[in-house]
Structure formats: C-alpha cells, structure tokens
Scaffold this motif. Structure first.
Motif, PDB file in Angstrom:
ATOM      1  N   PHE A  43      40.226  27.053 -46.561  1.00 55.46           N
ATOM      2  CA  PHE A  43      40.180  28.257 -47.396  1.00 55.46           C
ATOM      3  C   PHE A  43      40.448  29.512 -46.573  1.00 55.46           C
ATOM      4  CE2 PHE A  43      37.450  31.855 -48.500  1.00 55.46           C
ATOM      5  CZ  PHE A  43      37.919  32.164 -49.760  1.00 55.46           C
ATOM      6  N   PHE A  44      40.033  29.513 -45.307  1.00 54.20           N
ATOM      7  CA  PHE A  44      40.124  30.718 -44.465  1.00 54.20           C
ATOM      8  C   PHE A  44      41.521  30.949 -43.874  1.00 54.20           C
ATOM      9  CE2 PHE A  44      35.662  29.159 -43.829  1.00 54.20           C
ATOM     10  CZ  PHE A  44      35.076  30.090 -44.673  1.00 54.20           C
ATOM     11  N   THR A  45      42.436  30.020 -44.095  1.00 55.00           N
ATOM     12  CA  THR A  45      43.735  30.063 -43.403  1.00 55.00           C
ATOM     13  C   THR A  45      44.784  30.813 -44.202  1.00 55.00           C
ATOM     14  OG1 THR A  45      43.204  27.867 -42.556  1.00 55.00           O
ATOM     15  CG2 THR A  45      45.465  28.629 -42.256  1.00 55.00           C
ATOM     16  N   SER A  46      45.399  31.789 -43.561  1.00 52.52           N
ATOM     17  CA  SER A  46      46.526  32.456 -44.204  1.00 52.52           C
ATOM     18  C   SER A  46      47.792  31.693 -43.839  1.00 52.52           C
ATOM     19  CB  SER A  46      46.590  33.901 -43.697  1.00 52.52           C
ATOM     20  OG  SER A  46      47.927  34.263 -43.522  1.00 52.52           O
ATOM     21  N   PRO A  47      48.684  31.471 -44.806  1.00 50.50           N
ATOM     22  CA  PRO A  47      49.940  30.780 -44.482  1.00 50.50           C
ATOM     23  C   PRO A  47      50.737  31.520 -43.416  1.00 50.50           C
ATOM     24  CG  PRO A  47      49.834  31.303 -46.851  1.00 50.50           C
ATOM     25  CD  PRO A  47      48.567  31.801 -46.233  1.00 50.50           C
ATOM     26  N   ASP A  48      50.548  32.840 -43.301  1.00 50.07           N
ATOM     27  CA  ASP A  48      51.277  33.598 -42.269  1.00 50.07           C
ATOM     28  C   ASP A  48      50.963  33.065 -40.866  1.00 50.07           C
ATOM     29  OD1 ASP A  48      52.194  35.116 -44.291  1.00 50.07           O
ATOM     30  OD2 ASP A  48      50.928  36.872 -43.863  1.00 50.07           O
ATOM     31  N   LEU A  49      49.709  32.701 -40.642  1.00 49.01           N
ATOM     32  CA  LEU A  49      49.334  32.203 -39.312  1.00 49.01           C
ATOM     33  C   LEU A  49      50.030  30.859 -39.031  1.00 49.01           C
ATOM     34  CD1 LEU A  49      45.497  33.024 -39.094  1.00 49.01           C
ATOM     35  CD2 LEU A  49      47.452  34.449 -38.470  1.00 49.01           C
ATOM     36  N   LEU A  50      50.023  29.980 -40.031  1.00 49.54           N
ATOM     37  CA  LEU A  50      50.689  28.673 -39.842  1.00 49.54           C
ATOM     38  C   LEU A  50      52.187  28.873 -39.630  1.00 49.54           C
ATOM     39  CD1 LEU A  50      48.879  26.552 -42.598  1.00 49.54           C
ATOM     40  CD2 LEU A  50      48.461  26.526 -40.124  1.00 49.54           C
ATOM     41  N   ASN A  51      52.749  29.797 -40.386  1.00 45.38           N
ATOM     42  CA  ASN A  51      54.176  30.082 -40.247  1.00 45.38           C
ATOM     43  C   ASN A  51      54.519  30.660 -38.887  1.00 45.38           C
ATOM     44  OD1 ASN A  51      56.210  29.460 -42.037  1.00 45.38           O
ATOM     45  ND2 ASN A  51      55.447  30.916 -43.557  1.00 45.38           N
ATOM     46  N   ASP A  67      31.337  28.012 -35.461  1.00 49.39           N
ATOM     47  CA  ASP A  67      32.611  27.308 -35.340  1.00 49.39           C
ATOM     48  C   ASP A  67      33.730  28.350 -35.357  1.00 49.39           C
ATOM     49  OD1 ASP A  67      35.013  25.913 -36.049  1.00 49.39           O
ATOM     50  OD2 ASP A  67      33.762  24.228 -36.670  1.00 49.39           O
ATOM     51  N   PRO A  68      34.591  28.348 -34.317  1.00 49.26           N
ATOM     52  CA  PRO A  68      35.623  29.394 -34.231  1.00 49.26           C
ATOM     53  C   PRO A  68      36.671  29.313 -35.339  1.00 49.26           C
ATOM     54  CG  PRO A  68      35.862  27.783 -32.444  1.00 49.26           C
ATOM     55  CD  PRO A  68      34.595  27.443 -33.159  1.00 49.26           C
ATOM     56  N   SER A  69      36.654  28.250 -36.145  1.00 47.18           N
ATOM     57  CA  SER A  69      37.599  28.176 -37.267  1.00 47.18           C
ATOM     58  C   SER A  69      37.133  29.019 -38.452  1.00 47.18           C
ATOM     59  CB  SER A  69      37.796  26.719 -37.693  1.00 47.18           C
ATOM     60  OG  SER A  69      36.578  26.147 -38.105  1.00 47.18           O
ATOM     61  N   ILE A  70      35.923  29.604 -38.348  1.00 45.31           N
ATOM     62  CA  ILE A  70      35.414  30.481 -39.416  1.00 45.31           C
ATOM     63  C   ILE A  70      35.649  31.939 -39.007  1.00 45.31           C
ATOM     64  CG2 ILE A  70      33.367  31.150 -40.756  1.00 45.31           C
ATOM     65  CD1 ILE A  70      32.102  28.457 -39.642  1.00 45.31           C
ATOM     66  N   PRO A  71      36.317  32.718 -39.836  1.00 48.19           N
ATOM     67  CA  PRO A  71      36.532  34.123 -39.464  1.00 48.19           C
ATOM     68  C   PRO A  71      35.191  34.872 -39.358  1.00 48.19           C
ATOM     69  CG  PRO A  71      37.857  33.513 -41.388  1.00 48.19           C
ATOM     70  CD  PRO A  71      36.911  32.377 -41.130  1.00 48.19           C
ATOM     71  N   TYR A 118      32.941  35.944 -42.349  1.00 53.19           N
ATOM     72  CA  TYR A 118      32.286  34.933 -43.203  1.00 53.19           C
ATOM     73  C   TYR A 118      31.150  34.214 -42.483  1.00 53.19           C
ATOM     74  CZ  TYR A 118      35.991  35.120 -46.752  1.00 53.19           C
ATOM     75  OH  TYR A 118      36.853  35.515 -47.745  1.00 53.19           O
ATOM     76  N   ARG A 119      31.097  34.332 -41.162  1.00 53.31           N
ATOM     77  CA  ARG A 119      30.155  33.517 -40.390  1.00 53.31           C
ATOM     78  C   ARG A 119      28.705  33.726 -40.831  1.00 53.31           C
ATOM     79  NH1 ARG A 119      33.254  34.435 -34.550  1.00 53.31           N
ATOM     80  NH2 ARG A 119      35.039  33.171 -35.177  1.00 53.31           N
TER      81      ARG A 119
END
Ligand SMILES: [Zn+2]
Length: 270
Positions: free
Chosen positions: A14-22, A58-62, A65-66
């Motif tokens: 849920f926390f992932t923006s497609p811009d980062l993956l791109n 967990d560093p995968s949480i922005p 939201y932590r």
C-alpha cells in the motif's frame, strides 16, 4: 557463459508509489526485461525489526505511518494497482505473495492452520488488486519460514524463493547452494538466494563490485532488492541508486549473455 538471472524486489505494498518502482526498474521494463515483484497484501504499519539494535520500525513503512497498528490493504492504492495490472498484462511482472501483513518473522510459526489462513487471505487481496496476475510464488517476510510453514506453502501449491537456511535439513542434501533451483517432490520449485547485495548498509561501490563478481561466476543468479533501499529512509534517491543504474547499464549492454526470467517463467521454460 550464459547466466540465467531473476530480479526479485521485495516489499511493494500500500505504501509504494509506482514512481519509485519505475525509477528503479523502468529502463529494464521498457526493454522487455521482467521483474518478480514480491507484494505485501496488507502491510501493518507497526512492525518493528526485533533483530536490529533498538528494534527500529520496519524500513518499508514510511515515517508518517510508523506506529499505527493497522493493516493497509494494497487494494487501497489504486495508482499502484493500475501500474501492476498494466505491467502484468504486458508480461513484464510476476506478482509474488509476500506474507500477509509483514509482521516480524510472520511465517516462522508452527501453527499450520494460521499459515494457511494467512496464505488464503493474502491471496484474496492480491487477486483483487491485480486480477490478471497468476500468483504462483511465495516469499516469506524476512525470508524466514518454520519447517511447518515451509511444508504448508509448498503443499498449498506455491513455488518458494528463500534463503538456503530456511530449507529444512531433511528436505534436500546439505549444504544447500547459495543460488539454486531445486525441484520439490510436490512438483513445486524452491529457489535459493543467499544475500541481499544492494543494501544501504554497504558502500554502493562494494555492492556493485560484488554483483559483477556474481554475474561473472554464476550460471544461475537471483538479485534480491528492496526498492525502498534505493530511497533510504524515504528521503529521496540514495547513492545506492547510482550504483544500481550502473548495473542496469551493464545488464542492458550485455543482454546477449543473460537469460532474464521470473520464478514463474522459469517453471514453464525449463
Ligand atoms: Zn519483506
């Protein structure tokens, strides 16, 4: 020597923006090179990494939201779901099931009913998020599975990508290779990957040198990344991203010597 290469990226949620993956994978995707993306169905925002000093979040949480003890279903990030759906339709993404809510060592438990429930509920959310994706591969949060969970995941019908330490000693002759494709009696496959080479904890130049070494030496290799590492700690591009871009340059210019595949495609073609 030709190397078969699977690029696996963990922790899309849920926390992932497609811009980062791109930003990390766009150049590979636009050349038709596929990625195996390990997606968390409903990331909880209160997960702490108990094995690190001070048990940080967990560093995968922005950061914003932590600490919220709530599960965030990936279906609520429409932009991400659209991105995933498009790439799956283009045959460029394998969607892998990455636990349920990424609780610390979530699948290091012996309660097989609970394991099955998490697999079922996780799959339901991912199927809703990306209806066209065949979900055939499981990756455990923190790459850790109890022997009971290991058995259950394969019995339910998933292929498994994990660290060699999570393969129970009575399943295959030891030592388990760092990078291997093992055929399990249930007809499923186990892919081992020993290390996360690109990490913000190491010098970017060292990460790059290490991966080049592996590429030259291995005829089968899995590169496991965490996309958030390239933007650690949610502060924009990290120097690690430059090193990754240099590797991408090299992969693109060396395509004739690399067979790019995914866990799923590897089953079909080998
Ligand atoms: Zn993870």
């Amino acid at each position: 020597m030709q190397t078969t290469l699977i690029i696996r990226d963990d922790d899309t949620s849920f926390f992932t923006s497609p811009d980062l993956l791109n930003r990390v994978y766009g150049r590979l995707l636009s050349e038709g090179i596929p990625i195996s993306l390990s997606v968390i169905p409903a990331h909880n925002a209160n997960v702490r990494v108990a094995h690190r000093p001070g048990s940080p979040f967990d560093p995968s949480i922005p950061p914003s939201y932590r600490g919220r003890n709530q599960d965030y279903p990936v279906t609520q990030n429409q932009a991400l779901c659209d991105f995933l759906q498009d790439k799956v339709q283009e045959g460029l993404l394998e969607v892998c099931l990455h636990g349920f809510n990424h609780a610390y060592m979530e699948f290091d438990m012996s309660d097989t009913e609970r394991v099955e429930q998490k697999l079922r509920e996780g799959r339901t959310i991912l199927s809703e998020a990306v209806p066209e994706a065949p979900i055939e591969t499981f990756i455990a949060p923190y790459d850790k599975l109890s022997p009971e969970a290991f058995e259950t995941v394969l019995k339910v019908g998933y292929h498994l990508s994990t660290r060699p330490e999570s393969v129970p000693p009575d399943t295959f002759p030891q030592p388990i290779p760092d990078y291997a494709h093992l055929a399990h009696p249930y007809g499923r496959s186990i892919f081992t990957c020993e290390e996360y080479i690109f990490t913000h904890r190491d010098e970017p130049a060292d990460c790059l040198a290490r991966i080049k070494e592996r590429l030259a030496a291995q005829d089968f290799l899995i590169i496991t990344n965490h996309y958030w590492s390239f933007f650690y700690d949610w502060k924009g591009p990290h120097p690690l991203l430059d090193a990754w871009d240099q590797l991408v340059d090299e992969l693109l210019s060396n395509q004739q010597n690399i067979r790019f595949t995914t866990f799923q495609q590897y089953q079909v073609s080998s």
